[in-house]
Scaffold this motif. Structure first.
Motif, PDB file in Angstrom:
ATOM      1  N   LYS A  48      54.626 -16.383  14.433  1.00 47.93           N
ATOM      2  CA  LYS A  48      54.493 -16.549  15.882  1.00 47.93           C
ATOM      3  C   LYS A  48      55.608 -17.434  16.441  1.00 47.93           C
ATOM      4  N   SER A 104      47.219 -18.273   7.355  1.00 48.62           N
ATOM      5  CA  SER A 104      47.348 -19.022   8.606  1.00 48.62           C
ATOM      6  C   SER A 104      48.766 -19.551   8.761  1.00 48.62           C
ATOM      7  N   MET A 164      46.294 -11.621  12.331  1.00 50.39           N
ATOM      8  CA  MET A 164      47.198 -12.450  11.529  1.00 50.39           C
ATOM      9  C   MET A 164      48.134 -11.600  10.684  1.00 50.39           C
ATOM     10  N   ASP A 205      39.704 -12.539  22.191  1.00 47.77           N
ATOM     11  CA  ASP A 205      40.338 -13.555  21.362  1.00 47.77           C
ATOM     12  C   ASP A 205      41.146 -12.871  20.255  1.00 47.77           C
ATOM     13  N   SER A 231      54.400 -12.080  23.488  1.00 48.98           N
ATOM     14  CA  SER A 231      53.191 -12.221  22.680  1.00 48.98           C
ATOM     15  C   SER A 231      52.360 -10.949  22.826  1.00 48.98           C
ATOM     16  N   SER A 281      43.001 -14.403  18.052  1.00 50.14           N
ATOM     17  CA  SER A 281      43.403 -15.345  17.008  1.00 50.14           C
ATOM     18  C   SER A 281      43.116 -14.810  15.596  1.00 50.14           C
ATOM     19  N   SER A 282      42.267 -13.793  15.492  1.00 47.31           N
ATOM     20  CA  SER A 282      42.004 -13.234  14.158  1.00 47.31           C
ATOM     21  C   SER A 282      43.064 -12.218  13.742  1.00 47.31           C
ATOM     22  N   THR A 293      51.157 -16.736   9.543  1.00 49.80           N
ATOM     23  CA  THR A 293      50.938 -16.298  10.930  1.00 49.80           C
ATOM     24  C   THR A 293      51.586 -17.270  11.914  1.00 49.80           C
TER      25      THR A 293
END
Lengths: 75, 155
Positions: free
Chosen positions: B88, B81, B54, B49, B98, B51-52, B84
């Motif tokens: 993205k 957040s 950033m 994962d 990505s 998602s951390s 980030t």
């Protein structure tokens, strides 16, 4: 120029045109020609470097209406 | 003989995650043999994962912002957040791959990922949170390969 396969990498940025070219060449036979279309202006020098490093000859490299067209022969 | 490249990936932020993955995937496409050694915060880049991973505008004055933002605003909850998410969106809009995509290309191309065992122990990471195919090793293991490379980078 005649070609055996075409890949459109328009809209993709570095290093995707190179990575996609590598992938496209993978299932082609030696001597076949790949046509690559890209919009990333960095691709001009990158494709030449890719050709020099991998030994797949870059037959031509041209700009047409904001797009870059490459023909690469698989070694 | 194929050229070789070794990279040390020591940072775990979104902006600093790109250079190792871009260079490793491209070098592999050029026929290089590549190893990336992930240490300290760089280990975050090997998690299943991501998602951390950033980006923070804090202490990052070079980051282009849509509007000038004082540091006291940058430190408010949720700013990381938001930055980030915006980064993205920008990456996607410009057709930049990505991190997941680049990481997959590396794995497909046979790039070897080595995770620093000491950091794993130090931060008490759970190895099951990491992607498959990672090797666990230390400085000597990395240097064994790095000593024979044409290019060696610290990111």
């Amino acid at each position: 120029m005649n070609f055996d396969k075409e890949f459109d990498a328009s809209g993709l940025s570095c290093p995707l045109p190179i990575l996609k070219t590598k992938k496209a060449l993978a299932d082609m036979a030696s001597g076949q020609v790949l046509k690559l279309v890209a919009t990333d202006s960095g691709a001009i020098k990158d494709m030449q470097a890719f050709a020099d490093q991998t030994g797949n000859p870059l037959l031509s490299s041209a700009e047409e209406g904001g797009k870059y067209i490459f023909f690469m022969k698989k070694k | 003989m194929a050229k070789k490249m070794a990279i040390i990936a020591s940072k775990g932020t979104l902006d600093m995650a790109y250079p190792p993955f871009i260079l490793a995937s491209t070098a592999a496409a050029l026929g290089f043999e590549v190893q990336v050694f992930f240490t300290f915060y760089g280990l975050q880049l090997l998690r299943k994962d991501l998602s951390s991973v950033m980006i923070s505008p804090l202490a990052n004055p070079a980051m282009p912002m849509p509007v000038p933002m004082p540091v006291v605003v940058q430190m408010l909850p949720g700013m990381e957040s938001m930055a980030t998410m915006m980064m993205k969106q920008k990456l996607k809009k410009h057709g930049v791959a990505s991190l997941q995509e680049l990481r997959e290309v590396c794995i497909e191309a046979g790039v070897k990922f080595i995770a620093c065992q000491m950091t794993v122990d130090l931060f008490e990471f759970d190895k099951s949170e990491f992607i498959d195919g990672v090797e666990w090793g230390g400085a000597a293991m990395f240097l064994g390969f790095a000593g024979e490379t044409d290019i060696c980078l610290f990111v």
